[in-house]
Design a protein around this motif. Structure first.
Motif, PDB file in Angstrom:
ATOM      1  N   THR A   1       5.371  -0.809  -2.695  1.00  0.00           N
ATOM      2  CA  THR A   1       5.186   0.656  -2.405  1.00  0.00           C
ATOM      3  C   THR A   1       3.660   0.604  -1.945  1.00  0.00           C
ATOM      4  N   MET A   2       3.527   1.594  -1.087  1.00  0.00           N
ATOM      5  CA  MET A   2       2.147   1.816  -0.586  1.00  0.00           C
ATOM      6  C   MET A   2       1.081   2.537  -1.482  1.00  0.00           C
ATOM      7  N   THR A   3      -0.064   2.092  -1.620  1.00  0.00           N
ATOM      8  CA  THR A   3      -1.148   2.426  -2.660  1.00  0.00           C
ATOM      9  C   THR A   3      -1.730   3.755  -2.208  1.00  0.00           C
ATOM     10  N   PRO A   4      -2.121   4.414  -3.317  1.00  0.00           N
ATOM     11  CA  PRO A   4      -2.576   5.790  -3.111  1.00  0.00           C
ATOM     12  C   PRO A   4      -3.869   5.786  -2.301  1.00  0.00           C
ATOM     13  N   ALA A   5      -3.789   7.114  -1.191  1.00  0.00           N
ATOM     14  CA  ALA A   5      -4.994   7.134  -0.382  1.00  0.00           C
ATOM     15  C   ALA A   5      -5.277   8.633   0.083  1.00  0.00           C
ATOM     16  N   LEU A   6      -4.912   9.546  -0.560  1.00  0.00           N
ATOM     17  CA  LEU A   6      -5.129  11.030  -0.463  1.00  0.00           C
ATOM     18  C   LEU A   6      -6.324  11.443   0.268  1.00  0.00           C
ATOM     19  N   HIS A   7      -7.431  10.679  -0.183  1.00  0.00           N
ATOM     20  CA  HIS A   7      -8.670  11.133  -0.014  1.00  0.00           C
ATOM     21  C   HIS A   7      -9.165  10.176   1.030  1.00  0.00           C
ATOM     22  N   ALA A   8      -8.563   9.226   1.597  1.00  0.00           N
ATOM     23  CA  ALA A   8      -9.085   8.312   2.528  1.00  0.00           C
ATOM     24  C   ALA A   8      -9.436   9.162   3.778  1.00  0.00           C
ATOM     25  N   GLY A   9     -10.231   8.689   4.899  1.00  0.00           N
ATOM     26  CA  GLY A   9     -10.587   9.684   5.971  1.00  0.00           C
ATOM     27  C   GLY A   9      -9.540  10.223   6.642  1.00  0.00           C
ATOM     28  N   TYR A  10      -8.322   9.186   6.969  1.00  0.00           N
ATOM     29  CA  TYR A  10      -7.352   9.535   7.938  1.00  0.00           C
ATOM     30  C   TYR A  10      -6.073  10.362   7.369  1.00  0.00           C
TER      31      TYR A  10
ATOM     32  N   ALA B   1       0.523   0.306  -9.786  1.00  0.00           N
ATOM     33  CA  ALA B   1      -0.458  -0.557 -10.605  1.00  0.00           C
ATOM     34  C   ALA B   1      -1.906  -0.012 -10.338  1.00  0.00           C
ATOM     35  N   VAL B   2      -1.977   0.623  -9.386  1.00  0.00           N
ATOM     36  CA  VAL B   2      -3.487   1.072  -9.077  1.00  0.00           C
ATOM     37  C   VAL B   2      -3.744   2.530  -9.145  1.00  0.00           C
ATOM     38  N   ARG B   3      -2.699   3.472  -9.273  1.00  0.00           N
ATOM     39  CA  ARG B   3      -3.033   4.689  -9.095  1.00  0.00           C
ATOM     40  C   ARG B   3      -3.682   5.533 -10.370  1.00  0.00           C
ATOM     41  N   ASP B   4      -4.400   6.559 -10.069  1.00  0.00           N
ATOM     42  CA  ASP B   4      -5.095   7.349 -11.280  1.00  0.00           C
ATOM     43  C   ASP B   4      -3.853   8.233 -12.036  1.00  0.00           C
ATOM     44  N   PRO B   5      -3.571   7.872 -13.266  1.00  0.00           N
ATOM     45  CA  PRO B   5      -2.734   8.515 -13.928  1.00  0.00           C
ATOM     46  C   PRO B   5      -3.100  10.121 -13.933  1.00  0.00           C
ATOM     47  N   ALA B   6      -4.246  10.202 -13.865  1.00  0.00           N
ATOM     48  CA  ALA B   6      -4.435  11.840 -14.067  1.00  0.00           C
ATOM     49  C   ALA B   6      -4.510  12.601 -12.368  1.00  0.00           C
ATOM     50  N   SER B   7      -4.569  11.619 -11.649  1.00  0.00           N
ATOM     51  CA  SER B   7      -4.286  12.074 -10.382  1.00  0.00           C
ATOM     52  C   SER B   7      -3.714  11.149  -9.377  1.00  0.00           C
TER      53      SER B   7
END
Length: 392
Positions: free
Chosen positions: A309-318, A349-355
């Motif tokens: 699964t792709m890891t979180p990246a909402l606030h990445a630049g693109y 494995a790497v996402r923030d449980p709160a976000s």
């Protein structure tokens, strides 16, 4: 247990290796070729040193050098291997450098778009062993930029070469060993997160390096080698950094000896580089179709594919909220188990449980996209080793 240095073990052994019917060749280390361009600095003729950690044991070594994405023809004058003189770095001290050959010759041309393979070098090699690979070019080179962790150095041609650390992409693309038994070989395939782009540890290159550490601790009958074929900026459906994942399957997966499994983590660059909507946006079904095409290629060769699964990246630049919804939709499709032979939930494995759309703060180096060393280790720990069990 006392270990014998590589070059001591080499003494008295022939440099050419006869065929052994009971033995197999297996990938032990990898570094997929990627493109460079005019913005990259040119290096004069000289010598590169690469510190390589082997993930398979064997009684002979063979090296591949690639100019598949280069912008000019190259000429290799000599290649050699040596034991490192310290726990880190590329120094060999007084250790002798033993030559490798190409069809019996010390050098070889490396045209644009081509890969060359050395003759085998007979010697015992251990799992987790570091070797220094030295390659001298008589032509200028323009290597692509790279991740931060791989240890390498360069020295311009001269009477007294002075090696200084350099961070560029390796022309060494594959190290394979000959083993009496190689239960399985895993190709870690993906983009910068597989490449280990912001990982600083030279000893553990990205999550595949952590996976290799875990596999090395298993009994030999259960131990898989790991070959890292991640490329920063790579995409699934079209050319990004280097040719697309679908097109490079044959170059970076099928070419690896004894490959039995692929762990596939890619797609975030397809989403991020597209638009939020319209024909230039990447839709979930497009990525899923691309994944199925990749799996079809692998299955044709009897290779099992584990989808990450792709890891979180909402606030990445693109990225954007619309693109985040695409990521979530694709991850949901991956988790169904209907695309890949097995699944590893790197996202969890790497996402923030709160976000959950963001990396955990302690795994985020600041770009909100690439996990740091701690995050990469968590990803390597997330792989279920039972999914890598040998077929026989």
């Amino acid at each position: 247990m006392r270990t014998v240095p590589l070059l001591t073990a080499l003494c008295g052994l022939a440099l050419s290796v006869p065929a052994h019917a009971a033995s197999v060749w297996a990938g032990a280390w990898g570094y997929a070729p990627a493109d460079s361009d005019a913005r990259e600095p040119e290096q004069p003729p000289g010598t590169y040193r690469y510190r390589v950690r082997l993930t398979q044991a064997g009684d002979a070594l063979q090296l591949s050098f690639s100019n598949a994405e280069g912008d000019r023809p190259l000429a290799i004058a000599t290649v050699g291997i040596a034991d490192p003189s310290a726990a880190t770095g590329t120094e060999i001290g007084a250790n002798p450098l033993r030559p490798l050959t190409f069809s019996g010759q010390s050098g070889i041309a490396l045209p644009e778009g081509h890969t060359v393979v050395s003759d085998p070098l007979a010697a015992p090699f251990r799992v987790g062993q570091d070797v220094i690979v030295s390659v001298t070019f008589t032509t200028p080179t323009r290597p692509a930029r790279t991740n931060l962790g791989l240890e390498m150095a360069f020295a311009p041609a001269g009477a007294e070469p002075l090696f200084t650390p350099i961070k560029v992409r390796s022309y060494l693309s594959l190290a394979s060993v000959r083993a009496k038994r190689a239960p399985c070989t895993v190709v870690a395939f993906g983009d910068s997160i597989t490449d280990g782009f912001l990982g600083l540890s030279p000893q553990t290159r990205g999550w595949p390096g952590r996976l290799a550490e875990r596999l090395a601790a298993l009994p030999s009958a259960r131990r898989c080698g790991v070959v890292n074929m991640g490329i920063s900026g790579n995409r699934v459906l079209r050319r990004g950094r280097a040719t697309s994942a679908l097109d490079r399957f044959w170059r970076d997966v099928a070419s690896v000896p004894n490959v039995t499994h692929v762990i596939f983590l890619e797609g975030i660059n397809d989403i991020g580089a597209g638009k939020d909507s319209g024909p230039e946006a990447t839709a979930p079904d497009q990525l899923v179709q691309g994944y199925r095409q990749f799996v079809a290629r692998a299955h044709a060769l009897g290779i099992r594919v584990i989808g990450g699964t792709m890891t979180p990246a909402l606030h990445a630049g693109y990225m954007s909220p619309a693109k985040e919804r695409t990521r979530q939709a694709v991850n949901a499709a991956i988790r169904t188990g209907a695309i890949f032979d097995d699944v590893v939930d790197f996202d969890a494995a790497v996402r923030d449980p709160a976000s959950p759309a963001d990396l955990r703060p302690d795994y985020d180096p600041g770009d909100h996209l690439h996990p740091n060393d701690a995050g990469l280790r968590a990803m390597g720990d997330a792989v279920d080793l039972s999914a890598l069990r040998p077929a026989n």
